[in-house]
Design an enzyme around this catalytic site. Sequence first.
Site, short mmCIF file in Angstrom:
data_model
loop_
_atom_site.label_atom_id
_atom_site.label_comp_id
_atom_site.label_asym_id
_atom_site.label_seq_id
_atom_site.Cartn_x
_atom_site.Cartn_y
_atom_site.Cartn_z
N GLY A 11 0.78 -1.30 0.09
CA GLY A 11 -0.09 -0.06 0.11
C GLY A 11 0.96 1.09 -0.10
O GLY A 11 1.87 1.47 0.84
N ARG A 72 0.85 -4.95 -4.98
CA ARG A 72 0.83 -6.05 -3.99
C ARG A 72 1.10 -7.35 -4.89
O ARG A 72 0.27 -7.79 -5.88
CB ARG A 72 -0.48 -6.09 -3.21
N GLY A 102 5.45 -1.54 3.87
CA GLY A 102 5.19 -1.85 5.18
C GLY A 102 5.79 -3.27 5.70
O GLY A 102 6.69 -3.75 4.93
N ASP A 103 5.00 -3.89 6.49
CA ASP A 103 5.42 -5.30 7.10
C ASP A 103 5.59 -6.41 6.11
O ASP A 103 6.88 -7.03 5.82
CB ASP A 103 4.54 -5.85 8.01
N THR A 125 4.32 2.88 5.73
CA THR A 125 2.83 2.51 5.79
C THR A 125 2.28 3.52 6.69
O THR A 125 2.66 4.05 7.73
CB THR A 125 2.83 1.12 6.42
N ASP A 127 -0.25 2.62 8.71
CA ASP A 127 -0.60 1.79 9.81
C ASP A 127 0.08 1.90 11.07
O ASP A 127 -0.31 1.85 12.12
CB ASP A 127 -0.73 0.35 9.43
N ASP A 129 2.41 0.22 12.11
CA ASP A 129 2.29 -1.34 12.61
C ASP A 129 3.81 -1.82 12.76
O ASP A 129 3.75 -3.12 12.81
CB ASP A 129 1.52 -2.04 12.24
N ARG A 154 -17.29 17.01 12.97
CA ARG A 154 -17.91 17.52 14.27
C ARG A 154 -18.77 18.48 14.08
O ARG A 154 -19.78 18.64 14.86
CB ARG A 154 -16.63 17.71 15.00
N ARG A 171 -5.31 -1.40 9.41
CA ARG A 171 -5.35 -3.14 9.57
C ARG A 171 -5.80 -3.51 10.81
O ARG A 171 -6.67 -3.10 11.56
CB ARG A 171 -3.99 -3.42 9.02
N ARG A 243 -24.35 8.25 13.03
CA ARG A 243 -24.07 8.02 11.51
C ARG A 243 -22.69 7.55 11.48
O ARG A 243 -21.79 7.65 12.45
CB ARG A 243 -24.33 9.48 10.94
O1 F6P Z 1 -1.57 -1.07 4.92
C1 F6P Z 1 -2.14 0.08 4.48
C2 F6P Z 1 -3.58 -0.30 4.44
O2 F6P Z 1 -4.27 1.21 3.84
C3 F6P Z 1 -4.48 -0.63 5.38
O3 F6P Z 1 -4.65 0.44 6.35
C4 F6P Z 1 -5.70 -0.99 4.91
O4 F6P Z 1 -6.36 -2.27 5.43
C5 F6P Z 1 -5.35 -1.81 3.73
O5 F6P Z 1 -3.91 -0.96 3.28
C6 F6P Z 1 -5.92 -1.67 2.45
O6 F6P Z 1 -5.33 -2.17 1.27
P1 F6P Z 1 -5.62 -2.17 -0.34
O7 F6P Z 1 -4.79 -1.31 -0.84
O8 F6P Z 1 -5.00 -3.59 -0.70
O9 F6P Z 1 -7.18 -2.21 -0.36
#
Ligand code: F6P
Length: 319
Positions: A11, A72, A102-103, A125, A127, A129, A154, A171, A243
């Site tokens: 991502g 990916r 990322g990871d 990333t 995230d 993470d 808000r 994630r 909402r």
């Molecule tokens: O890892 C980054 C991220 O944006 C996450 O926060 C999210 O869950 C995921 O990638 C979405 O992945 P994709 O781009 O494959 O829809």
Amino acid sequence: MKRIAVLSSGGDAPGMNPAIRAVVRTAIYNGIEVFGIKEGYKGLMEGNLEPMNLSSVADIIQRGGTVLRTARAEEFMTEEGFNKALNVLEVFNIDGLVVLGGDGTLKGARDLAKAGIPVVGIPCTIDNDCGYTDYTIGFMTAVDTVVDAISKIRDTSTSHGRANIIEVMGRNCGDIALYAGLAGGAESIIVPELYFDVSKVAQKAMQGKNRGKLHHIIVLAEGVGNAYEIAEEMVNLTSIDTRVTILGYIQRGGIPSAFDRVLASRLGNRAVELLIEGNGAKAVGMVDNKVIDLNIEDALDIEKQFDEEMYEMANVLSI
Ligand code: F6P
């Protein structure tokens, strides 16, 4: 080290471009040729590489996304795909590689390092993470985007006297929710790392309402579960019109913040220095505002810790 290559994978994250700029400029400054690999590991397997020069990275420090594009690539995880990648690196005489992602991307880098390729991983990333670094590139920009959205929601929440659930990415990591929820003054923050009880969230909303509060902002991390189901439960428990806004990919784009540009510049620069020093198999990061590097395998073994103290403080501040 005569020729290196750089790729971004997984991502995208705001700040990848300033990181690419730092890698390319540091390499050229040191007399090293740089190739850009298009679309991450996919492009590596396909041999989609092109030489980069100083102007390839001109005017990108302020741009979101990644000029190298990303993908990916499931095939890279297979033996066949991995061997294709190794072959391309040999054919193009690449002496070292910098990977941004990322990871999953860093795990790919670890595997390349195990196969003998000098490689440095840069954590990118939204995230946040990765356990070994305080911040990943892109996280703070995503937090800024979410905070901006919270402020807007808000306004309308207050006008209508509603509760609003704002679902954010991350994630299985609750950091975007935690930081944005704190900075946005959310009344409730729900993250996958901690147990939550919807009746407590409802109780807090009712307490606020009884005190004359006109809004109730709930920031929900995507890893927790279904925002619409939580909204339904909130309505059943409180009768407050609730909402849902799912922020989605807006969090992945946009102008990288100054924080992310500085982080990206520091980490990109250090990644190339490590390759020059003959230090392959590394991941760079930032701890206590210092640039650090670790063996990539060790870095990936460090588990991400959720900051419960900050979470508790956010709860105190939003009573
Ligand atoms: O890892 C980054 C991220 O944006 C996450 O926060 C999210 O869950 C995921 O990638 C979405 O992945 P994709 O781009 O494959 O829809």
